[in-house]
Design a protein around this motif. Structure first.
Motif, PDB file in Angstrom:
ATOM      1  N   MET A 286     -36.244  10.904  48.275  1.00  0.00           N
ATOM      2  CA  MET A 286     -36.489  10.116  47.088  1.00  0.00           C
ATOM      3  C   MET A 286     -36.017  10.876  45.851  1.00  0.00           C
ATOM      4  N   LYS A 287     -36.289  12.173  45.810  1.00  0.00           N
ATOM      5  CA  LYS A 287     -35.874  12.975  44.664  1.00  0.00           C
ATOM      6  C   LYS A 287     -34.354  13.001  44.532  1.00  0.00           C
ATOM      7  N   GLU A 288     -33.659  13.070  45.676  1.00  0.00           N
ATOM      8  CA  GLU A 288     -32.192  13.081  45.639  1.00  0.00           C
ATOM      9  C   GLU A 288     -31.651  11.760  45.108  1.00  0.00           C
ATOM     10  N   ILE A 289     -32.239  10.648  45.509  1.00  0.00           N
ATOM     11  CA  ILE A 289     -31.798   9.335  45.028  1.00  0.00           C
ATOM     12  C   ILE A 289     -32.021   9.237  43.533  1.00  0.00           C
ATOM     13  N   GLU A 290     -33.194   9.628  43.071  1.00  0.00           N
ATOM     14  CA  GLU A 290     -33.497   9.569  41.640  1.00  0.00           C
ATOM     15  C   GLU A 290     -32.618  10.508  40.824  1.00  0.00           C
ATOM     16  N   ALA A 291     -32.186  11.631  41.420  1.00  0.00           N
ATOM     17  CA  ALA A 291     -31.363  12.605  40.710  1.00  0.00           C
ATOM     18  C   ALA A 291     -29.878  12.257  40.719  1.00  0.00           C
ATOM     19  N   THR A 292     -29.479  11.280  41.530  1.00  0.00           N
ATOM     20  CA  THR A 292     -28.072  10.893  41.631  1.00  0.00           C
ATOM     21  C   THR A 292     -27.837   9.649  40.793  1.00  0.00           C
ATOM     22  N   PRO A 293     -27.079   9.755  39.691  1.00  0.00           N
ATOM     23  CA  PRO A 293     -26.896   8.607  38.800  1.00  0.00           C
ATOM     24  C   PRO A 293     -26.159   7.428  39.446  1.00  0.00           C
TER      25      PRO A 293
ATOM     26  N   LEU B   8     -26.782   6.219  42.355  1.00  0.00           N
ATOM     27  CA  LEU B   8     -27.696   5.504  43.237  1.00  0.00           C
ATOM     28  C   LEU B   8     -28.896   4.987  42.457  1.00  0.00           C
ATOM     29  N   ARG B   9     -29.450   3.870  42.951  1.00  0.00           N
ATOM     30  CA  ARG B   9     -30.614   3.267  42.304  1.00  0.00           C
ATOM     31  C   ARG B   9     -31.583   2.812  43.372  1.00  0.00           C
ATOM     32  N   LEU B  10     -32.833   3.216  43.240  1.00  0.00           N
ATOM     33  CA  LEU B  10     -33.876   2.811  44.176  1.00  0.00           C
ATOM     34  C   LEU B  10     -34.212   1.350  43.930  1.00  0.00           C
ATOM     35  N   MET B  11     -34.224   0.535  44.996  1.00  0.00           N
ATOM     36  CA  MET B  11     -34.514  -0.887  44.874  1.00  0.00           C
ATOM     37  C   MET B  11     -35.920  -1.217  45.365  1.00  0.00           C
TER      38      MET B  11
ATOM     39  N   PRO C 182     -46.578  -1.827  59.543  1.00  0.00           N
ATOM     40  CA  PRO C 182     -45.293  -1.509  60.161  1.00  0.00           C
ATOM     41  C   PRO C 182     -44.364  -2.714  60.187  1.00  0.00           C
ATOM     42  N   LEU C 183     -43.070  -2.464  60.041  1.00  0.00           N
ATOM     43  CA  LEU C 183     -42.077  -3.524  60.123  1.00  0.00           C
ATOM     44  C   LEU C 183     -42.016  -4.056  61.547  1.00  0.00           C
ATOM     45  N   VAL C 184     -41.987  -5.350  61.705  1.00  0.00           N
ATOM     46  CA  VAL C 184     -41.820  -6.022  62.992  1.00  0.00           C
ATOM     47  C   VAL C 184     -42.724  -5.413  64.073  1.00  0.00           C
ATOM     48  N   ASN C 185     -43.946  -5.099  63.688  1.00  0.00           N
ATOM     49  CA  ASN C 185     -44.927  -4.531  64.619  1.00  0.00           C
ATOM     50  C   ASN C 185     -44.419  -3.277  65.320  1.00  0.00           C
ATOM     51  N   GLN C 186     -43.608  -2.509  64.641  1.00  0.00           N
ATOM     52  CA  GLN C 186     -43.110  -1.258  65.188  1.00  0.00           C
ATOM     53  C   GLN C 186     -43.736  -0.093  64.427  1.00  0.00           C
ATOM     54  N   HIS C 187     -43.141   1.061  64.531  1.00  0.00           N
ATOM     55  CA  HIS C 187     -43.709   2.276  63.963  1.00  0.00           C
ATOM     56  C   HIS C 187     -43.266   2.559  62.532  1.00  0.00           C
ATOM     57  N   ILE C 188     -42.238   1.898  62.051  1.00  0.00           N
ATOM     58  CA  ILE C 188     -41.682   2.232  60.746  1.00  0.00           C
ATOM     59  C   ILE C 188     -42.614   1.750  59.643  1.00  0.00           C
ATOM     60  N   GLN C 189     -43.241   2.698  58.958  1.00  0.00           N
ATOM     61  CA  GLN C 189     -44.172   2.384  57.885  1.00  0.00           C
ATOM     62  C   GLN C 189     -43.705   2.918  56.544  1.00  0.00           C
ATOM     63  N   GLN C 190     -42.713   3.784  56.552  1.00  0.00           N
ATOM     64  CA  GLN C 190     -42.185   4.336  55.312  1.00  0.00           C
ATOM     65  C   GLN C 190     -40.692   4.046  55.256  1.00  0.00           C
ATOM     66  N   TYR C 191     -40.225   3.578  54.125  1.00  0.00           N
ATOM     67  CA  TYR C 191     -38.795   3.345  53.975  1.00  0.00           C
ATOM     68  C   TYR C 191     -38.421   3.294  52.506  1.00  0.00           C
ATOM     69  N   LEU C 192     -37.152   3.511  52.244  1.00  0.00           N
ATOM     70  CA  LEU C 192     -36.557   3.373  50.919  1.00  0.00           C
ATOM     71  C   LEU C 192     -35.354   2.469  51.048  1.00  0.00           C
ATOM     72  N   VAL C 193     -35.185   1.572  50.105  1.00  0.00           N
ATOM     73  CA  VAL C 193     -33.990   0.744  50.029  1.00  0.00           C
ATOM     74  C   VAL C 193     -33.311   1.131  48.720  1.00  0.00           C
ATOM     75  N   TYR C 194     -32.058   1.567  48.799  1.00  0.00           N
ATOM     76  CA  TYR C 194     -31.352   1.991  47.593  1.00  0.00           C
ATOM     77  C   TYR C 194     -29.909   1.512  47.622  1.00  0.00           C
ATOM     78  N   THR C 195     -29.271   1.514  46.455  1.00  0.00           N
ATOM     79  CA  THR C 195     -27.917   0.978  46.343  1.00  0.00           C
ATOM     80  C   THR C 195     -27.075   1.837  45.417  1.00  0.00           C
ATOM     81  N   ASP C 196     -25.755   1.697  45.569  1.00  0.00           N
ATOM     82  CA  ASP C 196     -24.820   2.319  44.639  1.00  0.00           C
ATOM     83  C   ASP C 196     -24.221   1.266  43.696  1.00  0.00           C
ATOM     84  N   PHE C 197     -24.760   0.041  43.726  1.00  0.00           N
ATOM     85  CA  PHE C 197     -24.276  -1.041  42.880  1.00  0.00           C
ATOM     86  C   PHE C 197     -24.768  -0.870  41.451  1.00  0.00           C
TER      87      PHE C 197
END
Length: 171
Positions: free
Chosen positions: A1-8, A10-13, A21-36
């Motif tokens: 997260m710090k790298e995304i915020e420090a890179t002009p 990229l933008r955290l969405m 969890p997503l789709v009843n799986q194990h993934i509970q932490q995620y970041l969605v980011y873009t270079d747009f």
């Protein structure tokens, strides 16, 4: 997260920590980011990335990959349109990753983020072309994903593994 915020470039969405969890799986932490960035450039290629720390550390605790899903798209500000060129989730079956991140909802997160980004930038239409080399089962799964987030099928030939999808904002 710090790298995304420090890179002009990229933008955290969107981010989540310890939600359901997503789709009843194990993934509970995620970041969605873009270079747009909506700027003076009226035609360019951009990406939306989804990163999760789940199953992404080696034996020394180092991150193995910077993202597990990438949605590559062409933005045309002259026509207020976006065309999805690649939607790829890393998977062990295709030897792109040490762990199969498919079927965990990461592609859905990137498509939803693209729709929100398009709305904020007055995009009138998103198009996508599907070409599946993995047979009709994979074609059906990908087609279901696009329809689930609101795309309509414009043209489809499941036996050939190709289809065209469109998302209209009704402007």
């Amino acid at each position: 997260m710090k790298e995304i915020e420090a890179t002009p470039q990229l933008r955290l969405m969107r981010s989540a920590d310890n939600e359901e969890p997503l789709v009843n799986q194990h993934i509970q932490q995620y970041l969605v980011y873009t270079d747009f960035k909506a700027d003076q450039v009226k035609e360019k290629t951009n990406s939306i990335f989804v990163y999760t720390p789940w199953m992404n550390l080696d034996s020394q605790g180092r991150i193995r990959t910077d993202f597990q899903n990438q949605l590559l798209f062409d933005y045309n500000g002259w026509e207020n349109s976006i065309h999805i060129t690649v939607l790829e989730t890393l998977g062990a079956a295709s030897q792109l990753a040490f762990f199969d991140y498919q079927n965990h909802g990461l592609a859905q997160l990137s498509l939803q983020a693209l729709i929100k980004l398009a709305e904020r930038n007055n995009v009138e239409r998103i198009t996508a072309s599907l070409s599946s080399f993995d047979g009709e089962n994979d074609f059906a799964r990908i087609s279901y994903l696009f329809k689930k987030v609101g795309f309509t099928v414009v043209n489809a030939e499941p036996d050939k593994g190709v289809a065209q999808f469109e998302y209209n904002f009704g402007m």
